[in-house]
Scaffold this active site. Sequence first.
Site, PDB file in Angstrom:
ATOM      1  N   ALA A 140      32.211  45.535  26.668  1.00 26.00           N
ATOM      2  CA  ALA A 140      32.336  44.166  26.160  1.00 26.00           C
ATOM      3  C   ALA A 140      33.688  43.964  25.482  1.00 26.00           C
ATOM      4  O   ALA A 140      34.021  44.676  24.537  1.00 26.00           O
ATOM      5  CB  ALA A 140      31.215  43.881  25.167  1.00 26.00           C
ATOM      6  N   ASP A 193      24.954  41.720  26.377  1.00 33.16           N
ATOM      7  CA  ASP A 193      26.080  40.875  26.799  1.00 33.16           C
ATOM      8  C   ASP A 193      25.883  39.485  26.196  1.00 33.16           C
ATOM      9  O   ASP A 193      24.754  38.997  26.127  1.00 33.16           O
ATOM     10  CB  ASP A 193      26.106  40.781  28.332  1.00 33.16           C
ATOM     11  CG  ASP A 193      27.467  40.389  28.857  1.00 33.16           C
ATOM     12  OD1 ASP A 193      28.091  41.186  29.571  1.00 33.16           O
ATOM     13  OD2 ASP A 193      27.941  39.262  28.540  1.00 33.16           O
ATOM     14  N   TYR A 233      32.650  42.175  35.133  1.00 33.08           N
ATOM     15  CA  TYR A 233      33.043  42.703  36.450  1.00 33.08           C
ATOM     16  C   TYR A 233      32.829  44.218  36.536  1.00 33.08           C
ATOM     17  O   TYR A 233      32.012  44.698  37.322  1.00 33.08           O
ATOM     18  CB  TYR A 233      34.500  42.313  36.704  1.00 33.08           C
ATOM     19  CG  TYR A 233      35.179  42.998  37.865  1.00 33.08           C
ATOM     20  CD1 TYR A 233      34.556  43.132  39.096  1.00 33.08           C
ATOM     21  CD2 TYR A 233      36.484  43.495  37.731  1.00 33.08           C
ATOM     22  CE1 TYR A 233      35.206  43.749  40.166  1.00 33.08           C
ATOM     23  CE2 TYR A 233      37.133  44.098  38.777  1.00 33.08           C
ATOM     24  CZ  TYR A 233      36.496  44.229  39.991  1.00 33.08           C
ATOM     25  OH  TYR A 233      37.132  44.835  41.034  1.00 33.08           O
ATOM     26  N   SER A 242      42.616  50.573  28.455  1.00 33.94           N
ATOM     27  CA  SER A 242      43.428  49.903  29.466  1.00 33.94           C
ATOM     28  C   SER A 242      44.839  50.475  29.517  1.00 33.94           C
ATOM     29  O   SER A 242      45.368  50.949  28.507  1.00 33.94           O
ATOM     30  CB  SER A 242      43.521  48.420  29.091  1.00 33.94           C
ATOM     31  OG  SER A 242      44.528  47.781  29.824  1.00 33.94           O
ATOM     32  N   ASP A 255      53.574  40.538  30.339  1.00 35.91           N
ATOM     33  CA  ASP A 255      53.456  41.370  31.542  1.00 35.91           C
ATOM     34  C   ASP A 255      54.508  42.479  31.563  1.00 35.91           C
ATOM     35  O   ASP A 255      55.704  42.193  31.684  1.00 35.91           O
ATOM     36  CB  ASP A 255      53.682  40.517  32.806  1.00 35.91           C
ATOM     37  CG  ASP A 255      52.403  39.871  33.307  1.00 35.91           C
ATOM     38  OD1 ASP A 255      51.312  40.249  32.842  1.00 35.91           O
ATOM     39  OD2 ASP A 255      52.510  38.988  34.186  1.00 35.91           O
ATOM     40  N   TYR A 277      46.254  41.944  23.779  1.00 38.45           N
ATOM     41  CA  TYR A 277      45.136  42.651  24.431  1.00 38.45           C
ATOM     42  C   TYR A 277      45.343  44.162  24.336  1.00 38.45           C
ATOM     43  O   TYR A 277      44.471  44.907  23.877  1.00 38.45           O
ATOM     44  CB  TYR A 277      45.050  42.197  25.902  1.00 38.45           C
ATOM     45  CG  TYR A 277      44.125  43.032  26.731  1.00 38.45           C
ATOM     46  CD1 TYR A 277      42.760  43.071  26.453  1.00 38.45           C
ATOM     47  CD2 TYR A 277      44.608  43.813  27.795  1.00 38.45           C
ATOM     48  CE1 TYR A 277      41.907  43.853  27.216  1.00 38.45           C
ATOM     49  CE2 TYR A 277      43.761  44.594  28.552  1.00 38.45           C
ATOM     50  CZ  TYR A 277      42.413  44.612  28.256  1.00 38.45           C
ATOM     51  OH  TYR A 277      41.568  45.390  29.006  1.00 38.45           O
ATOM     52  N   LYS A 313      43.219  47.184  22.248  1.00 41.41           N
ATOM     53  CA  LYS A 313      42.643  48.378  22.900  1.00 41.41           C
ATOM     54  C   LYS A 313      43.189  49.645  22.229  1.00 41.41           C
ATOM     55  O   LYS A 313      42.464  50.618  22.031  1.00 41.41           O
ATOM     56  CB  LYS A 313      42.976  48.377  24.402  1.00 41.41           C
ATOM     57  CG  LYS A 313      42.208  47.322  25.192  1.00 41.41           C
ATOM     58  CD  LYS A 313      40.740  47.696  25.326  1.00 41.41           C
ATOM     59  CE  LYS A 313      39.911  46.632  25.992  1.00 41.41           C
ATOM     60  NZ  LYS A 313      38.480  46.966  26.082  1.00 41.41           N
TER      61      LYS A 313
HETATM   62  N1  UDP Z   1      50.105  37.632  39.049  1.00 40.04           N
HETATM   63  C1  UDP Z   1      50.815  36.626  39.687  1.00 40.04           C
HETATM   64  N2  UDP Z   1      50.185  35.428  39.904  1.00 40.04           N
HETATM   65  C2  UDP Z   1      48.892  35.192  39.520  1.00 40.04           C
HETATM   66  C3  UDP Z   1      48.173  36.242  38.876  1.00 40.04           C
HETATM   67  C4  UDP Z   1      48.807  37.444  38.654  1.00 40.04           C
HETATM   68  O1  UDP Z   1      51.994  36.782  40.028  1.00 40.04           O
HETATM   69  O2  UDP Z   1      48.395  34.074  39.731  1.00 40.04           O
HETATM   70  C5  UDP Z   1      50.772  38.921  38.777  1.00 40.04           C
HETATM   71  C6  UDP Z   1      50.838  39.266  37.290  1.00 40.04           C
HETATM   72  O3  UDP Z   1      51.986  38.695  36.708  1.00 40.04           O
HETATM   73  C7  UDP Z   1      50.887  40.799  37.313  1.00 40.04           C
HETATM   74  C8  UDP Z   1      50.088  41.158  38.568  1.00 40.04           C
HETATM   75  O4  UDP Z   1      49.997  39.958  39.343  1.00 40.04           O
HETATM   76  O5  UDP Z   1      52.199  41.241  37.505  1.00 40.04           O
HETATM   77  C9  UDP Z   1      48.683  41.615  38.242  1.00 40.04           C
HETATM   78  O6  UDP Z   1      48.104  40.673  37.363  1.00 40.04           O
HETATM   79  P1  UDP Z   1      46.573  40.670  36.976  1.00 40.04           P
HETATM   80  O7  UDP Z   1      46.334  39.489  36.087  1.00 40.04           O
HETATM   81  O8  UDP Z   1      45.739  40.789  38.213  1.00 40.04           O
HETATM   82  O9  UDP Z   1      46.359  42.043  36.167  1.00 40.04           O
HETATM   83  P2  UDP Z   1      47.095  42.615  34.845  1.00 40.04           P
HETATM   84  O10 UDP Z   1      48.145  43.568  35.366  1.00 40.04           O
HETATM   85  O11 UDP Z   1      47.649  41.475  34.061  1.00 40.04           O
HETATM   86  O12 UDP Z   1      45.981  43.326  34.147  1.00 40.04           O
END
Ligand code: UDP
Length: 334
Positions: A73, A31, A11, A116, A284, A140, A144
């Site tokens: 990558a 890639d 992306y 990140s 999260d 993850y 990083k």
């Molecule tokens: N999220 C959600 N439902 C989904 C996907 C993501 O509630 O189906 C929430 C996720 O828990 C986080 C936010 O959206 O709080 C952003 O998630 P995303 O995976 O886009 O990015 P991240 O912050 O994990 O890199």
Amino acid sequence: MRLLVTGGAGYVGSHMVKALLRAGHSVLTLDDFSTGRRPELPGEILVRGSIADAPLLDAIFGEAPFDAVLHFAARSIVSESTRDPAAYWASNVGGTLVLLEAMRRRGVLRLVFSSSAAVYGDCGARPIPEDALRRPVNAYGKTKLAVEHALEDWETAYGVRSVRLRYFNAAGADEEGELCERHQPETHLIPLALQAAAGERGPLPLYGEDYPTQDGTCVRDYVHVSDLCDAHLLALARLQSGQSGAAYNLGNSRGYSVREVLHGVESVTGMRVPVRKGGRRPGDPAVLVADSARARRQLGWRPRHEALGAMIESAWRAMAGHVTPRASAVLSPH
Ligand code: UDP
């Protein structure tokens, strides 16, 4: 410049390849197509292979000199990293070490690394400056951070200078809508919410409504993918001018809760996003909002697409051209 872009089919990487070609650079993309999937861009040279393949890297670096490497990558799904950390340590750390050693052998001494906000975890700072405590809460983020530490050592000991760009939540798509966000499987909030609004998937799971935030859902700082590309060009210029490596946060210093993003999606699409309870997703952090003052000050970075609505709009338009027939139908009158 002549540049190697690892993960150029992904992306952010594919947007970067397009921006580099447009800026007149020569680009070779490496890639393995494990998750990336997009057509070759005009002028781009594509090699299918892994960053962990030392003989392949030697062959690539041996062919002609490279001015720098842009290293995208990586495996990047937080929930998957929690379930299968071994795969993340092998690709993100093991693979990167092979790449770094190949660079060192061949005298390629400049690198821009896709790091990140996940390196911070629940560090408590709001917004988060670069010198905040880095205490990742998922594998993850740990991988990083491990690479960031390795890069600091490679710079001190071997003179491989690197700019570590800590992305907050990348969103949106290129202006022409050629390269939309399309992960396989998709796990990111904005594309999932757009697909749910378009009726292309079922109700969106809300991952946690009991976080210590204004509405109980997680807060993130969304940054347009084209603004991330601008920051990479500035990072390259920094390295090219002989300055030392550094780490920068890339975000807009404004947090949006998951519910606010869903409202944004509803107002852009004019369609309701169906939701269901999902429960907290392991790994999260509650809030991730960047203090990006250093990137603005030292790199001269000026994000051009700060409004969340504009990011969602560009994602929606790009999606219409790629994956959602219903979105195309809605957008075609424009
Ligand atoms: N999220 C959600 N439902 C989904 C996907 C993501 O509630 O189906 C929430 C996720 O828990 C986080 C936010 O959206 O709080 C952003 O998630 P995303 O995976 O886009 O990015 P991240 O912050 O994990 O890199």
